[in-house]
Design an enzyme around this catalytic site. Structure first.
Site, PDB file in Angstrom:
ATOM      1  N   PHE A 146       1.061  -1.136   0.584  1.00 34.77           N
ATOM      2  CA  PHE A 146      -0.011   0.188  -0.213  1.00 34.77           C
ATOM      3  C   PHE A 146       0.953   1.472  -0.046  1.00 34.77           C
ATOM      4  O   PHE A 146       1.488   1.365   0.818  1.00 34.77           O
ATOM      5  CB  PHE A 146      -0.811  -0.028   0.909  1.00 34.77           C
ATOM      6  CG  PHE A 146      -1.916   1.424   1.157  1.00 34.77           C
ATOM      7  CD1 PHE A 146      -3.138   1.638   0.679  1.00 34.77           C
ATOM      8  CD2 PHE A 146      -1.843   2.147   1.817  1.00 34.77           C
ATOM      9  CE1 PHE A 146      -3.488   2.788  -0.400  1.00 34.77           C
ATOM     10  CE2 PHE A 146      -2.381   3.684   1.778  1.00 34.77           C
ATOM     11  CZ  PHE A 146      -3.336   3.802   1.248  1.00 34.77           C
ATOM     12  N   ASP A 233       9.527   2.962   2.251  1.00 34.97           N
ATOM     13  CA  ASP A 233       7.937   3.974   2.576  1.00 34.97           C
ATOM     14  C   ASP A 233       8.077   3.797   3.690  1.00 34.97           C
ATOM     15  O   ASP A 233       7.221   2.363   4.302  1.00 34.97           O
ATOM     16  CB  ASP A 233       6.928   3.713   1.657  1.00 34.97           C
ATOM     17  CG  ASP A 233       5.430   4.489   1.239  1.00 34.97           C
ATOM     18  OD1 ASP A 233       6.001   4.718   2.918  1.00 34.97           O
ATOM     19  OD2 ASP A 233       5.086   4.212   1.168  1.00 34.97           O
ATOM     20  N   LYS A 274       2.564  11.143   6.831  1.00 46.12           N
ATOM     21  CA  LYS A 274       1.420  11.227   8.545  1.00 46.12           C
ATOM     22  C   LYS A 274       2.285  11.689   9.230  1.00 46.12           C
ATOM     23  O   LYS A 274       1.481  12.653   9.639  1.00 46.12           O
ATOM     24  CB  LYS A 274       1.154   9.393   8.436  1.00 46.12           C
ATOM     25  CG  LYS A 274       0.830   8.485   7.239  1.00 46.12           C
ATOM     26  CD  LYS A 274      -0.134   7.232   7.506  1.00 46.12           C
ATOM     27  CE  LYS A 274      -1.269   7.542   6.740  1.00 46.12           C
ATOM     28  NZ  LYS A 274      -0.929   5.949   5.351  1.00 46.12           N
TER      29      LYS A 274
END
Ligand SMILES: *Cc1c(COP(=O)(O)O)cnc(C)c1O
Length: 426
Positions: A146, A233, A274
């Site tokens: 993802f 990531d 985030k």
């Protein structure tokens, strides 16, 4: 009904259903306030937040230091665009590059944009530095990844819902099995045009899959051997979530968890988002050293909001909170405690198969099929009992509270979780 009147939960849900696109399927709870590890719904019921906005709110809801920095900067200067310099961006870039141990940072807003940026940097590096001929570069990614929702990113997703009817897709990606070094080696040896390997240190959305202990370091070594960029990531795993500043910190033995020293697995390109803002504001970034980042030249990439003064001030505050409040250490300790408490429960459970994770990024696997609604039903029951979590799949529930949680609070949460699970045993 005037929109400014205080809404009931049902009214708020009805409004979203009627006027909003249906691109999410939220748990039926309407939140109107947050503080630390808690959120409150519009009727005033208090919950433990065990999602933390997909690990954006690591520093706790409405962290006063972060909100203070944001309000202060918002009252001074919010946006200049990069057509002009601003007095906060350089300060933030210096702070963040020293904090994570890279030469340079490229500021963006959302995780998907930062992933896109990393892919573009990697491709440009391949053509200008590695000598791959134009349009031939391949980037290796993992199955069940993802990385976000843009057209290019969903091109290499294998989630049918995320992909279906959004084609044609972007070319240039090779998909291999996650946590499989042989597959990586094979892909590297059989494709001379590989520019990069992009990987999540733990696959969060896929269901918190933790790879083998040496996977990341060996993958990095393979990349080095083939002159291929290792792209981490860490949008979800980074910023103390997994009990280290970065999950790629691997076996780094430094006692200072603010590990800008010599981590075992140092990515060539690091992607953050985030919690880089503590959930206060959209802030993401790509970090790399000069030999890579210098392929980016004026006009080749940009964003109107990327690197704005509010984002810069917020990100500095968010990273200071992580360091000053020792959130990595806390995540590490509470994570060990959480898994050991859950394992005690699982030993006598029919409904839960296992708990896995690192730090405070954990998941339990429910003893039911992926298509079942059991995990959803458990989450609805958890909500009734005062704790909010969300399934990642039909049979997997992620547990990721803010990292400012105390041991006492965690034990109370274990109580709520085990009590709720017991309702489903039999
Ligand atoms: C959430 C996430 C993204 C995308 O971030 P957005 O801000 O939603 O675009 C990318 N990669 C990983 C690993 C994520 O968890």
């Amino acid at each position: 009904m005037a929109v400014l009147e205080k809404l009931t939960s049902q009214q708020a849900i009805d409004l979203e259903n009627k006027y909003g696109a249906h691109n999410y399927h939220p748990l039926p709870v309407v939140l109107s306030k947050g503080e630390g590890v808690y959120v409150w719904d519009v009727e005033g019921k208090k919950y433990y937040d065990f999602l933390s906005a997909y690990s954006a709110v690591n520093q706790g809801h409405c962290n006063p230091k972060i909100v203070g920095a944001m309000v202060n900067q918002a009252q001074t200067l919010t946006l200049t665009s990069r057509a002009f310099y601003n007095d906060k961006l350089g300060e933030y870039e210096k702070f963040a590059t020293e904090y994570f141990g890279f030469d340079k940072l490229l500021p963006m807003n959302t995780g998907a944009e930062a992933v896109e940026t990393a892919l573009k940097v990697c491709r440009k590096w391949a053509y200008e530095k590695k000598g791959i001929s134009e349009n031939d570069a391949q980037i290796i990614v993992c199955e069940n990844n993802f990385h976000g929702r843009t057209t290019t990113i969903i091109s290499f997703s294998n989630d049918p819902v995320a992909r279906k009817n959004f084609g044609p897709y972007t070319q240039g990606f090779i998909k291999i099995e996650y946590d499989n070094l042989e597959a990586l080696q094979h892909a590297l040896e059989n494709n001379k045009n590989v520019a990069g390997f992009m990987v999540e240190p733990i696959q969060g959305e896929a269901g918190v899959y933790v790879p083998s202990e040496d996977y990341l370091s060996k993958a990095k070594a393979l990349c080095e051997k083939h002159n291929v960029l290792f792209i981490a990531d860490e949008v979800q795993t980074g910023i103390a979530r997994t009990g280290r500043l970065l999950a790629t910190c691997g076996n780094c033995s430094c006692t200072d968890k603010n590990c800008s020293g010599t981590p075992d697995v140092k990515p060539d390109i690091l992607i953050l988002g985030k919690a880089l803002s503590g959930g206060a504001y959209p802030v993401s970034a790509v970090l790399a050293n000069d030999d890579i980042m210098n392929v980016i030249t004026p006009g080749s990439h940009g964003s109107t909001f990327g690197g704005n003064p509010v984002a810069a001030a917020v990100a500095i505050a968010a990273l200071e909170v992580v360091r000053d409040e020792k959130l990595a250490e806390n995540a590490y300790e509470l994570g060990e405690l959480f898994r050991s408490e859950m394992n005690k429960y699982i030993a006598n459970s029919k409904i839960v198969n296992l708990v896995r994770g690192k730090g405070l990024l954990n998941a339990i696997v429910i003893n039911d099929s992926e298509e079942s609604e059991t995990a959803w039903n458990i989450c609805v029951a958890l909500k009734e009992n005062g704790l909010l979590a969300k399934p990642t799949h039909g049979n997997i529930i992620r547990f990721a509270p803010p990292l400012v949680m105390t041991k006492e609070q965690l034990m109370e949460c274990v109580e709520i979780i085990t009590k709720t699970l017991k309702e489903f045993e039999k």
